[in-house]
Design an enzyme around this catalytic site. Structure first.
Site, PDB file in Angstrom:
ATOM      1  N   HIS A 190      41.291  40.702  47.361  1.00  0.00           N
ATOM      2  CA  HIS A 190      42.104  39.883  46.464  1.00  0.00           C
ATOM      3  C   HIS A 190      42.095  40.470  45.063  1.00  0.00           C
ATOM      4  CE1 HIS A 190      38.632  37.667  44.653  1.00  0.00           C
ATOM      5  NE2 HIS A 190      38.114  37.688  45.871  1.00  0.00           N
ATOM      6  N   ASP A 219      42.591  38.745  42.145  1.00  0.00           N
ATOM      7  CA  ASP A 219      42.214  37.861  41.046  1.00  0.00           C
ATOM      8  C   ASP A 219      40.711  37.785  40.856  1.00  0.00           C
ATOM      9  OD1 ASP A 219      42.303  36.500  43.612  1.00  0.00           O
ATOM     10  OD2 ASP A 219      41.905  34.637  42.535  1.00  0.00           O
ATOM     11  N   ASP A 246      33.501  41.247  42.807  1.00  0.00           N
ATOM     12  CA  ASP A 246      34.313  40.243  43.502  1.00  0.00           C
ATOM     13  C   ASP A 246      35.686  40.191  42.868  1.00  0.00           C
ATOM     14  OD1 ASP A 246      35.203  38.134  45.012  1.00  0.00           O
ATOM     15  OD2 ASP A 246      33.991  36.622  43.998  1.00  0.00           O
ATOM     16  N   GLU A 282      42.797  33.894  45.408  1.00  0.00           N
ATOM     17  CA  GLU A 282      41.698  33.552  46.318  1.00  0.00           C
ATOM     18  C   GLU A 282      40.697  32.642  45.644  1.00  0.00           C
ATOM     19  OE1 GLU A 282      37.789  33.972  48.391  1.00  0.00           O
ATOM     20  OE2 GLU A 282      38.353  34.399  46.305  1.00  0.00           O
ATOM     21  N   GLU A 283      40.481  32.849  44.359  1.00  0.00           N
ATOM     22  CA  GLU A 283      39.509  32.027  43.641  1.00  0.00           C
ATOM     23  C   GLU A 283      40.001  30.595  43.434  1.00  0.00           C
ATOM     24  OE1 GLU A 283      36.720  33.130  43.474  1.00  0.00           O
ATOM     25  OE2 GLU A 283      36.725  35.295  43.182  1.00  0.00           O
ATOM     26  N   ASP A 317      38.031  41.292  55.956  1.00  0.00           N
ATOM     27  CA  ASP A 317      38.089  40.834  54.568  1.00  0.00           C
ATOM     28  C   ASP A 317      36.712  40.974  53.938  1.00  0.00           C
ATOM     29  OD1 ASP A 317      39.139  39.777  52.228  1.00  0.00           O
ATOM     30  OD2 ASP A 317      39.189  37.712  52.934  1.00  0.00           O
ATOM     31  N   HIS A 357      30.467  36.001  39.963  1.00  0.00           N
ATOM     32  CA  HIS A 357      30.867  34.710  39.377  1.00  0.00           C
ATOM     33  C   HIS A 357      29.993  34.295  38.198  1.00  0.00           C
ATOM     34  CE1 HIS A 357      33.592  32.790  42.679  1.00  0.00           C
ATOM     35  NE2 HIS A 357      33.735  34.105  42.651  1.00  0.00           N
TER      36      HIS A 357
END
Length: 558
Positions: A144, A146, A177, A212-213, A241, A528
């Site tokens: 992803h 984002d 991530d 995705e987030e 994934d 994160h």
């Protein structure tokens, strides 16, 4: 990625967990389960297809420098997705994604020259590298675009979007991530497609969502709908994934733990409306006080753990009992006895990192109430996040919420409106608890109150992908090759992911859906949070794996 952060697993916590004792008979005296073979597929070396080896292409200093520049360029674009983003074209916060697409086109010219690129729902990217043999089902690789927001840039060692390289790590939001995977996947195909002699037999697709987030509805959800319309159900040989539980080593055994399923997800919201008033003459409990009682009641009643027989966790532990029986002798005894309840309890007592692979989690994450310090709140909202284990269901979580608030609504004489127009919940309640809750209305204060329960983000636990068959053998065989080491054994085995990924939208396109980030340092990368980073050695390892994964699947005949 909504990440599990479970990149230990049991094999990686030797000497840390003080596990309970369950008997001391010798391990050799317990007959192993008939289903505990955990046989390994052959190591799958793609040498022989005429392409340069991964080491030849990616082990040099120049190749390393190139990957550093690629990852830096992609991380430097602040492609943040926010929970409250408006439509693309109206909300300017989407504009960096257009910049990211320009960077990708410049950084990977061969991919953009030889692959077909479709823009799905404006910002979703779908690349198709067409194969010559239509009888072979295509393979889909995902990542992803984002990243999550940065709360306070001043708390970072390096600015979060400068992608500083310190000689070992690249620092920045998204380095791990999930721009690490995004960069490595595109780099693998850039290398393959720069070789004019490479003409794939199997079709490969690359799907890169952009939210995705925020659960992926705009990106992966729309890409998946497009793929299902174009290819149909069960049309892909495999889907890979991000995610998984990483790599952990015990003595001379390296356990590789891709997630073959993930827990379900539901957010339950408790919206309480009560009469307000001046704070100088308060009620015994304001709306916030009543919501606080609900929080206490919920947290006092966690869900019960359970181990599914021959499910991914059980399968992993049986592999560990075979290849590393002395690492956790008490656990090995439980596995060999087939004591599912004992294993589940062991995992709970071992700590949070293992507890929630066998237990539905419950986290009170949002509480909002009050707008003036001298006025009692009229509306208070509580949000609770659940990651639903396979032994439970979303409807069961909903029903548990109703049971937990029953005594509280009776105490305060509140009206309850639980999950209105939710047919699945109503069907569940009718099957397990047909009686109607009685509201006693025993409060001395007329709160004129209503408690409304609702849900968002509902996803059921995903189907469990098989850990046998042709596709698994190619995947696991590639893992055994890519992570091989001297005098060691590499054991790939499926696991459960406690978080969620964009794969939730791709259910039905393939029975073989894997969530795995091929980076042994993934759990160390501050995903994160402050000072997210990626070790360049791990990034190169990822690149080598994706390169060989594509080669091995292209050579497979199923």
């Amino acid at each position: 990625m909504a990440i599990s952060r479970l990149a230990l697993f049991l094999a990686g916590v030797a000497g840390v967990v003080a596990a309970p004792s369950y008997g001391q008979e010798p391990l050799s005296s317990i007959a192993p389960s008939s289903k505990s073979q955990c046989n390994l597929p052959p190591i799958l070396d793609p040498t022989g297809d005429g392409l340069p080896s991964a080491d030849d292409l990616f082990a040099s200093k120049s190749a390393r420098d190139q990957q550093i520049k690629r990852l830096q360029a992609i991380v430097q674009v602040p492609s943040i997705s926010y929970d409250d983003n408006g439509p693309v074209g109206e909300d300017k916060r989407w504009e960096p994604f257009f910049d990211l697409h320009k960077v990708l086109k410049k950084t990977f010219p061969n991919v953009h020259k030889r692959a077909k690129l479709e823009k799905i729902n404006t910002l979703g990217l779908l690349y198709t590298i067409q194969g010559s043999d239509d009888s072979l089902k295509p393979v889909l690789l995902m990542a992803h675009q984002d990243v999550v927001p940065v709360a306070d840039e001043s708390t970072w060692t390096y600015p979060p979007f400068e992608a500083v390289y310190d000689g070992e790590f690249i620092w920045g939001r998204g380095t791990s991530d999930d721009k690490n995977s995004l960069t490595a996947i595109l780099s693998a195909f850039e290398a393959l497609l720069s070789n004019k002699d490479w003409a794939p037999k199997r079709t490969f697709l690359l799907a890169f969502g952009y939210d995705e987030e925020c659960s992926g509805f705009r990106g992966a959800g729309e890409i998946s709908a497009h793929l299902k319309k174009q290819y149909g159900q069960d049309s892909f040989a495999a889907i890979l994934d991000e995610g998984g539980l990483g790599l952990t080593q015990v003595d001379n055994v390296l356990y590789i733990l891709p997630a073959v399923t993930e827990k379900g997800h539901v957010d339950v919201f408790f919206e309480l409306d009560v009469v307000g008033g001046h704070s100088s003459v308060p009620f015994p409990h304001t709306g916030i006080g009543i919501i606080a009682e609900i929080v206490s009641e919920l947290e006092a009643h966690p869900f019960q753990p359970a181990l599914i027989e021959d499910g991914p966790v059980h399968g992993h532990l049986k592999c560990q009992a075979r290849y590393s029986p002395e690492a956790y002798p008490d656990l090995t005894r439980l596995v060999q006895r087939g004591d599912l309840d004992g294993i589940a309890q062991w995992l709970v007592e071992a700590g949070r990192n293992t507890q929630y692979i066998v237990q539905t989690s419950q986290a009170v994450d949002i509480i909002n109430g009050g707008q003036k310090i001298n006025a009692m709140p009229e509306k208070t909202i509580l949000g609770v996040n659940y990651r639903v284990a396979h032994q439970n269901s979303i409807a069961e979580v909903q029903h548990n919420a109703v049971q937990r608030v029953d005594s509280i609504i009776n105490k305060y004489g509140l009206k309850l409106k639980p999950f209105e127009d939710d047919e699945e919940y109503e069907k569940y309640v009718a099957s397990v608890s047909p009686e109607v809750l009685e509201k006693a209305g025993s409060s001395n204060v007329d709160y004129k109150g209503t408690l409304v329960l609702s849900t968002k983000g509902n996803f059921h636990p995903s189907p469990i992908s098989p850990t046998s068959g042709h596709a698994w053998d190619v995947f696991a065989g590639t893992l055994r090759h890519s992570f091989a080491f001297d005098n060691g054994t590499v054991v790939p085995t499926g696991e459960i992911m406690t978080g969620n990924t964009d794969t939730r939208h791709y259910i039905g396109l393939s029975e073989n859906i894997w969530r795995f980030t091929p980076d042994r340092f993934h759990a160390e990368n501050n995903i994160h949070t402050i000072d997210e980073h990626a070790r360049v050695d791990g990034h190169i390892e990822m690149l080598k794996f994706y390169y060989d994964f594509v080669r091995n699947f292209d050579a497979a005949k199923f």
